[in-house]
Design an enzyme around this catalytic site. Sequence first.
Site, PDB file in Angstrom:
ATOM      1  N   LYS A 130       4.994  -1.583  -4.065  1.00  0.00           N
ATOM      2  CA  LYS A 130       5.323  -0.650  -5.175  1.00  0.00           C
ATOM      3  C   LYS A 130       6.626  -1.155  -5.893  1.00  0.00           C
ATOM      4  O   LYS A 130       6.899  -0.958  -7.088  1.00  0.00           O
ATOM      5  CB  LYS A 130       5.306   0.703  -5.015  1.00  0.00           C
ATOM      6  CG  LYS A 130       4.136   1.393  -4.352  1.00  0.00           C
ATOM      7  CD  LYS A 130       2.841   1.382  -5.215  1.00  0.00           C
ATOM      8  CE  LYS A 130       1.686   2.260  -4.681  1.00  0.00           C
ATOM      9  NZ  LYS A 130       1.182   1.859  -3.615  1.00  0.00           N
TER      10      LYS A 130
HETATM   11  C1  LIG Z   1      -0.256   1.740  -3.155  1.00  0.00           C
HETATM   12  C2  LIG Z   1      -0.415   0.971  -1.727  1.00  0.00           C
HETATM   13  C3  LIG Z   1      -1.737   0.333  -1.670  1.00  0.00           C
HETATM   14  C4  LIG Z   1      -2.885   0.540  -2.807  1.00  0.00           C
HETATM   15  O1  LIG Z   1      -2.561  -0.420  -3.772  1.00  0.00           O
HETATM   16  P1  LIG Z   1      -3.497  -0.150  -5.386  1.00  0.00           P
HETATM   17  O2  LIG Z   1      -2.681  -0.757  -6.375  1.00  0.00           O
HETATM   18  O3  LIG Z   1      -3.270   1.471  -5.478  1.00  0.00           O
HETATM   19  O4  LIG Z   1      -4.998  -0.631  -5.036  1.00  0.00           O
HETATM   20  C5  LIG Z   1      -1.830  -0.499  -0.538  1.00  0.00           C
HETATM   21  N1  LIG Z   1      -0.976  -0.682   0.495  1.00  0.00           N
HETATM   22  C6  LIG Z   1       0.268   0.091   0.205  1.00  0.00           C
HETATM   23  C7  LIG Z   1       1.191  -0.108   1.409  1.00  0.00           C
HETATM   24  C8  LIG Z   1       0.527   0.541  -0.865  1.00  0.00           C
HETATM   25  O5  LIG Z   1       1.671   1.357  -0.801  1.00  0.00           O
END
Ligand SMILES: *Cc1c(COP(=O)(O)O)cnc(C)c1O
Length: 496
Positions: free
Chosen positions: A114
């Site tokens: 993120k």
């Molecule tokens: C948010 C997240 C995901 C999923 O990603 P999306 O873009 O929502 O599909 C996968 N792994 C981690 C560690 C995340 O924080």
Amino acid sequence: MAKEVLYSSTRGALGQIKASEAILRGLAPDGGLYVPDHIPQLEKSLREISGLDYKDTAYEVMKLLLTDYTEEELKYCITHAYDSKFDTEEIVPLAEADGAFYLELYHGATIAFKDMALSILPYLMTTAAKKNNVKNEIVILTATSGDTGKAALAGFADVPGTRIIVFYPKHGVSPIQEQQMVTQKGDNTCVIGIEGNFDDAQTGVKKIFTDKELAKELDEKGFQFSSANSINIGRLVPQIVYYVYSYTRLLKEGRIADGEAINVVVPTGNFGNILAAYYAKNMGVPIAKLICASNSNKVLFDFFKTGEYDRNRDFVLTSSPSMDILISSNLERLIYHIAGDNAAMDADFMGKLSKDGKYEITQEMRDKLTDFYGGFATEEETAETIKRVFEGTGYLIDTHTSVASAVYNKYREETGDKAVTVIASTASPFKFPRSVMNALGKGDESKDDFELADELSKVSGVEIPAAVTSIRDAEIRHKTVVDKSEMQNAVMDFLS
Ligand SMILES: *Cc1c(COP(=O)(O)O)cnc(C)c1O
């Protein structure tokens, strides 16, 4: 000069707006998501781009989609985002292990992917506010199950002209995730635990968002809301960059030839990360298969298999909590595109989804999904894969990345496809030390998560990231816990 890219809602013809306006708004007024009116092609060859570092690659990609930002504005945003907040100069290292390349997207401030978008979103947002003469302070409202909240807090802390409020389920996040959030510094930050689950937090935030009376009242006080979740195109565009970058690294290091197609595997929840890979492919990166990996909440696996999206099923709590989701918001953007950029059709499907919890796409649309392969991994397979990869190669992966790794192995066995493959590695294993230690057969119920992180470091020889050590004894700054019905009052308290 490339043609300007304009954005419109997936659900209706409310006119087109510029990128900076779409970033400021987050969600379209009809509840749809903003999509580009065309997908621009990369201007330089991938071979040329392979000579650029991460920041310059980011500029090459982002300038094509955020066309109303000037070169100076965009470079300012990029330079301030991808700096020493990342613990490696490469920003996103590519590690070879177990027959694939792991694209480590977790070297930012909060050790989850993120950070890739949320370290630049505050700059894109404040620049957008200036460009559009917004005088109000922008209040970022976020509901989180763990990773988004901290990454958004870290990005927006002490950013002039903004405030950020994060709601998290008091009893629904991991101990390290909670500690990360409640120790957040910055006068403009506010973290509130709610007595309720993640859905309650999300519903409460949406209610505050769409309350027109409240918006008017706040406008008079000099505030307006925006969103830091993955429905904002300001989060999607920066995520395209690392797919371009990983391809050019493979090219530069001679691991692939010019034009050679690679596969990409993405552990998926809200469908944002894999959608960015899809956009990268459509911008000219030779990607053969987009492998969408789900955990036991395998609504996307079923969708790719049958053409029907059906959320009517039990919500399963797994060891990869950031992928525990039954409504993958960003799938709406793909649905819109494979319907031929047809907003009426998209709105019809989304209406069915909210009314019946399901919809089925047409055969013509299904034919456009051949680039995708859906797979899923059970809890056992996820744990086994962490252990197998670590014991076989010494490389340590987290639970989310392990879902992707397990799915990739099944894919390889099933198809015999030997194309060079990049696996998106979305979190540091130190964010989920209990699940990872359990997977390695070294779990210990008597130890807390920090003690388990110590153990994990000893076992793996990997240093504990600063993101974990720095919060261990940090002062707790946010102690407010409210009932889910009190969320709006909590917002008003913070803003007065
Ligand atoms: C948010 C997240 C995901 C999923 O990603 P999306 O873009 O929502 O599909 C996968 N792994 C981690 C560690 C995340 O924080």
